[in-house]
Design a protein around this motif. Sequence first.
Motif, PDB file in Angstrom:
ATOM      1  N   MET A 342      -6.220  -0.151   7.333  1.00  0.00           N
ATOM      2  CA  MET A 342      -5.900   1.267   7.186  1.00  0.00           C
ATOM      3  C   MET A 342      -4.399   1.487   7.330  1.00  0.00           C
ATOM      4  N   ARG A 343      -3.793   0.831   8.318  1.00  0.00           N
ATOM      5  CA  ARG A 343      -2.343   1.028   8.522  1.00  0.00           C
ATOM      6  C   ARG A 343      -1.535   0.569   7.307  1.00  0.00           C
ATOM      7  N   ARG A 344      -2.072  -0.446   6.596  1.00  0.00           N
ATOM      8  CA  ARG A 344      -1.345  -0.922   5.416  1.00  0.00           C
ATOM      9  C   ARG A 344      -1.328   0.105   4.305  1.00  0.00           C
ATOM     10  N   ILE A 345      -2.386   0.928   4.194  1.00  0.00           N
ATOM     11  CA  ILE A 345      -2.454   1.850   3.052  1.00  0.00           C
ATOM     12  C   ILE A 345      -2.098   3.284   3.420  1.00  0.00           C
ATOM     13  N   PHE A 346      -2.044   3.596   4.707  1.00  0.00           N
ATOM     14  CA  PHE A 346      -1.803   4.974   5.142  1.00  0.00           C
ATOM     15  C   PHE A 346      -0.438   5.463   4.660  1.00  0.00           C
ATOM     16  N   ARG A 347      -0.412   6.667   4.071  1.00  0.00           N
ATOM     17  CA  ARG A 347       0.869   7.255   3.639  1.00  0.00           C
ATOM     18  C   ARG A 347       1.184   8.477   4.477  1.00  0.00           C
ATOM     19  N   PRO A 348       2.268   8.421   5.227  1.00  0.00           N
ATOM     20  CA  PRO A 348       2.662   9.579   6.017  1.00  0.00           C
ATOM     21  C   PRO A 348       2.910  10.768   5.079  1.00  0.00           C
ATOM     22  N   GLY A 349       2.560  11.960   5.551  1.00  0.00           N
ATOM     23  CA  GLY A 349       2.807  13.149   4.735  1.00  0.00           C
ATOM     24  C   GLY A 349       1.596  13.579   3.938  1.00  0.00           C
ATOM     25  N   CYS A 350       0.565  12.735   3.869  1.00  0.00           N
ATOM     26  CA  CYS A 350      -0.655  13.132   3.156  1.00  0.00           C
ATOM     27  C   CYS A 350      -1.625  13.782   4.136  1.00  0.00           C
ATOM     28  N   ARG A 351      -2.365  14.771   3.614  1.00  0.00           N
ATOM     29  CA  ARG A 351      -3.423  15.399   4.419  1.00  0.00           C
ATOM     30  C   ARG A 351      -4.740  14.734   4.030  1.00  0.00           C
ATOM     31  N   TYR A 352      -5.219  13.843   4.855  1.00  0.00           N
ATOM     32  CA  TYR A 352      -6.445  13.101   4.521  1.00  0.00           C
ATOM     33  C   TYR A 352      -7.690  13.879   4.938  1.00  0.00           C
ATOM     34  N   TRP A 353      -8.705  13.835   4.070  1.00  0.00           N
ATOM     35  CA  TRP A 353      -9.950  14.577   4.317  1.00  0.00           C
ATOM     36  C   TRP A 353     -11.163  13.668   4.490  1.00  0.00           C
ATOM     37  N   LYS A 354     -10.968  12.407   4.191  1.00  0.00           N
ATOM     38  CA  LYS A 354     -12.147  11.531   4.233  1.00  0.00           C
ATOM     39  C   LYS A 354     -11.701  10.103   4.457  1.00  0.00           C
TER      40      LYS A 354
END
Length: 439
Positions: A342-354
Amino acid sequence: MQSGGIPEPTVRRIAHIDVNAFYCSCERLFRPDLAERPIVVLSNGDGCVVARDAMVKRLGVPMGQPWFEMKRFAGKHGIVAFSSNYTFYGDMSRRVMDVLGRFSPDQEIYSIDESFLDLTPQPRLSGAVVGQAIRGRVRRWTGLPVCVGIGRTKTEAKLADWIAKHDPALGGVCDLAAMNGIERRDRETAIEVREVWGVGRRLAERLRNLGIFTVADLAAADPRHLRAHFSVMLERTARELRGEACLELDEVPPPRRQIVASRTFSAPVYTPGEMAESMRTYMGRAAARMRAQGSVAGAVGVWIETNRFRTHEAQHNGSATIPLPAPSDDEAVLTAWAVELMRRIFRPGCRYWKSGVMLLDLIPRGSEQRLLFDAPLPETEARRHRAMQTLDAVNGKWGRGTLGLGSAGLRGPRHWSMKRELLSPRYTTSWRELPVARA
DNA sequence: TCTGGGGTCCTAGGACCC
DNA sequence: TCTGGGGTCCTAGGACCC
């Protein structure tokens, strides 16, 4: 048939039974005051409609209708909505399947509310008699309404059940196996090909372009032609409609080859820290299900999604998969990999819903290849396995989330955890929530 | 404000091998 | 120089189911 000496293959008689509007019927069981009220059950998070009773269907509410879009409509028509209560439905399902299992030694439990029974061993009882007996006993012992379809194959039995549901004159039972060819053809000419098990929206469209509109058309089509134009699946379906068995009754469900746990959040998640919490929570569920079937995972996958309906916001659908150094059922190991991915793909600034986790390449525990070097000491591994067994036992007895690893499941609901505002009590599985009878 | 979750199977196409 | 053909494995994507 070949030449003499080989006996005619016995004609099979398969019954398909399902509960009418299962989730809605469960909710009505303990609410006699709602007998005349239309009912819907909502998806996880109260997102959209996943079950409608007959009254709601007549009002034209489609499956998958978002709840927020129909709240006003529901108010106007007196529709009562429930959050889904899978603990309750699962328990009712077990009771229904139990009753059905008494009618044949060969039962396939196909889904939470559907079962196939092989009635071939009882050829002397007519389908109508058996069907009514099944309906009566399920109703008396569980309170739930079912329909029964009987055919020479599973596909035909499913179709018969559809007819039983849609033709009130039949009293909830339809036996296609007992009909002669002309009667059967009359029935099948009146039903769209889309209603056949295995024919979805896309396939129905392509079939219509070839002039195949009804069930009768599909049954009459050349199976080899269907295979060439579509796939072996459709060929089998067509053969089954002619009474040629291509699908066996699966009495023992094969172990799952992959396990997925995911949810839509009730509020957006912005930080990797919170997202990691969701990974831990979902991996806890997925790993418990995997251990319950006695498997270990060879690979782990995760994905995270923004809300695709919010087109003005930054969109990101990320996913990642990784083969494990050695297959594992250890929640700590699996969770660590999920968080890392997850940390590899997480993009700061996005609002994740799922978000979601997947356990892949599942194989039976004990059959896995061991690491040549670096293998954990046997006693360490045994201790870990016992720890997992304890975890599963405690959660099985006291409820999911009682015990968890790290920060998963130890505190109350997170701000992102799912919404269930319209939940019914766990009538049958919790002492505290038993229904109360008044004099 | 609010749009589900969990599965299976098949096919096509590419990589690789002999 | 000429550029075959068949088999297997893997993956991605499509379609279906409840």
